[in-house]
Enzyme design. Sequence first.
Site, PDB file in Angstrom:
ATOM      1  N   GLY A   1       0.830  -1.146   0.055  1.00 52.11           N
ATOM      2  CA  GLY A   1       0.088  -0.008   0.072  1.00 52.11           C
ATOM      3  C   GLY A   1       0.700   1.237   0.109  1.00 52.11           C
ATOM      4  O   GLY A   1       1.928   1.323  -0.576  1.00 52.11           O
ATOM      5  N   SER A   2       0.418   2.259   0.804  1.00 53.66           N
ATOM      6  CA  SER A   2       0.954   3.709   0.516  1.00 53.66           C
ATOM      7  C   SER A   2       2.333   3.749   1.186  1.00 53.66           C
ATOM      8  O   SER A   2       3.101   4.745   0.487  1.00 53.66           O
ATOM      9  CB  SER A   2       0.155   4.866   1.401  1.00 53.66           C
ATOM     10  OG  SER A   2      -1.267   4.544   0.881  1.00 53.66           O
ATOM     11  N   THR A   3       2.987   2.827   1.920  1.00 47.60           N
ATOM     12  CA  THR A   3       4.266   3.221   2.074  1.00 47.60           C
ATOM     13  C   THR A   3       5.321   2.987   0.946  1.00 47.60           C
ATOM     14  O   THR A   3       6.458   3.335   0.753  1.00 47.60           O
ATOM     15  CB  THR A   3       4.776   1.954   3.274  1.00 47.60           C
ATOM     16  OG1 THR A   3       4.416   0.535   2.864  1.00 47.60           O
ATOM     17  CG2 THR A   3       4.149   2.175   4.451  1.00 47.60           C
ATOM     18  N   PHE A   4       4.765   2.377  -0.093  1.00 46.04           N
ATOM     19  CA  PHE A   4       5.531   2.005  -1.235  1.00 46.04           C
ATOM     20  C   PHE A   4       5.373   3.485  -2.126  1.00 46.04           C
ATOM     21  O   PHE A   4       6.531   3.345  -3.035  1.00 46.04           O
ATOM     22  CB  PHE A   4       4.768   0.967  -2.217  1.00 46.04           C
ATOM     23  CG  PHE A   4       5.628   0.095  -3.127  1.00 46.04           C
ATOM     24  CD1 PHE A   4       6.601  -0.922  -2.612  1.00 46.04           C
ATOM     25  CD2 PHE A   4       5.741   0.418  -4.420  1.00 46.04           C
ATOM     26  CE1 PHE A   4       7.325  -1.350  -3.398  1.00 46.04           C
ATOM     27  CE2 PHE A   4       6.346  -0.200  -5.292  1.00 46.04           C
ATOM     28  CZ  PHE A   4       7.357  -1.054  -4.870  1.00 46.04           C
ATOM     29  N   LYS A   5       4.695   4.514  -1.917  1.00 47.19           N
ATOM     30  CA  LYS A   5       4.852   5.664  -2.763  1.00 47.19           C
ATOM     31  C   LYS A   5       6.007   6.229  -2.455  1.00 47.19           C
ATOM     32  O   LYS A   5       6.309   7.007  -3.568  1.00 47.19           O
ATOM     33  CB  LYS A   5       3.622   6.357  -2.229  1.00 47.19           C
ATOM     34  CG  LYS A   5       2.192   5.891  -2.471  1.00 47.19           C
ATOM     35  CD  LYS A   5       1.066   6.664  -1.606  1.00 47.19           C
ATOM     36  CE  LYS A   5      -0.152   6.005  -2.124  1.00 47.19           C
ATOM     37  NZ  LYS A   5      -1.494   6.948  -1.286  1.00 47.19           N
TER      38      LYS A   5
END
Length: 557
Positions: free
Chosen positions: A290-294
């Site tokens: 999820g967003s930690t990959f952004k």
Amino acid sequence: MKGGSPTRLIQRRVGLLFALFAFLFTLILLRAIWLQAVNGGEFQASARSQQTDLVVVPGHRGTVLDRNGHPLAVSEDAASVIVTPYQVKHPQTAANQLAPLLHVPAAELLGKMADRATGFAYLGRKVSLPVAQRVRALKIPGVGTSPDSRRTYPQGPLAAQVIGAVGVDNQGLTGLERSEEGLLHGSDGQQKIVKDALGEAIKLQTIRGAESGQTVRLTLDGPIQARTESVLAEIGRTYSPKGATAIVMDPQTSDVLAMANWPPADPARIAQLGPAPFMNRATGFTYEPGSTFKSFTVAGALSEHLVNPQTVFDLPPTIQVADREIGESHDRGAISLSVSQILAQSSNVGAVKIGLELGKDRFDSWIRRFGFGSPTGISFPGEEAGIVPHPAQYSGSTMGNAPIGQGLSVTPVQMATAYSAIANGGMLRKPRLIESAGEERFAEARGRRVISPAISAQLRTMLKGVLQPGGTASEVTVPGYQLAGKTGTAQKPVPGGYSDTQFVASFVGFAPADHPRLLAAVIVDEPKGGYFGGQVAAPAFGKIVAFSLPYLGVAPN
């Protein structure tokens, strides 16, 4: 007189008796000579075997230490209680006497002692030496003890999934106990016990000495590990997740200071628990981040000079990528955000737009550059690699999914390692869990540069915004220290799409933000009663940092 005189008759009878005795004596003498000459060696060996015992003396397993030299797993002398069933005269009485000492039901002991078809059985394994002495004091015919050793844990079940567990035969079954078996196991010795006619030992002779296994020293820090496990236990009590893990690292060296899992496991009870509770989620749990990959989507675009932190994107409420419409976690209208704001507010639409600027080939190159799709190489058995599709496998909507951490999977240790490169100035290093094993020292990895120091500094500044007003973890603070990091709230994939009820909540961050000395990743699988990363995982990060930075002597900003 017919038949001769009485005197001659007596003499004849005496002569016959003498001849008979002489004949019998000769037979006995010949038999003795034959036994001595032909079977003497066999009988002597039999006699010796009845007067001597060969006993295996188990070698102690090597000690497992934390980075400060504090023991986490050690071996100590113990004993096994054994029985020769056909020698037990009163099985029921013996079972009743032994049951309270061995903490085994008398019926179970009786079953073993009453089985006269077997010549040997264990009544108890790895009992303490005082218990063994009390068993011997009972002097129950057919019941005895044999030398053994057992694993003990001076810090309790601290880091149990990392250290692993040992079986009844002193072999490593899980974790480092298994992977470092060759070093830890040691070698057994042998002793000869000579007994008198009553079976009492009168002489002890060492035939071959036992050798202890070698010491394994870890990079784990006992107090930080204990605090991290305590924080995960709080998450367990509050959110009752399916599982949780946390990794604490020194981002400058990639030394692992803590690797914790929830639910906990007791290595002393592996026979009752089985291997499942000893899974190390830090290396074995794969999930869509999820967003930690952004952060890595943005890192690639910055490095390719496609954007800078101030680049502004016009963001509609949703964005269509092939057959998928992607929106935000909360409904909103059309807005304009800078790249820094996109990261701080965790905008899905913004991250997708940045990913589309990169394109699939450059996007794939950058995420692999950070190590995704390959094991980190940490010295732990069974590390998963995650799943990163090749650009040739992309569907039309992949570039809508992947930049926001969907459609691919990672492991917690991959995320912690990749974020360490952002924190330390751009160097990706293999995480170090073992400091030394026996005589071999595992040096800190030199690593390779994945982003420039300037890009690393830009990312650190942008990730401060996540914990500032307007960010997704703005409520998390540690007085005296500036924090940086990223929240993640990922729907779990289910057949046909994504679940509306099952989530992975996560946070990866570091502190102090400008000169990081500590990094922590917290991943919570299927929390209940709350599922946002900023709500579930980020506060846990704050608690770990609040303890660890002063403990490590890191001065406030």
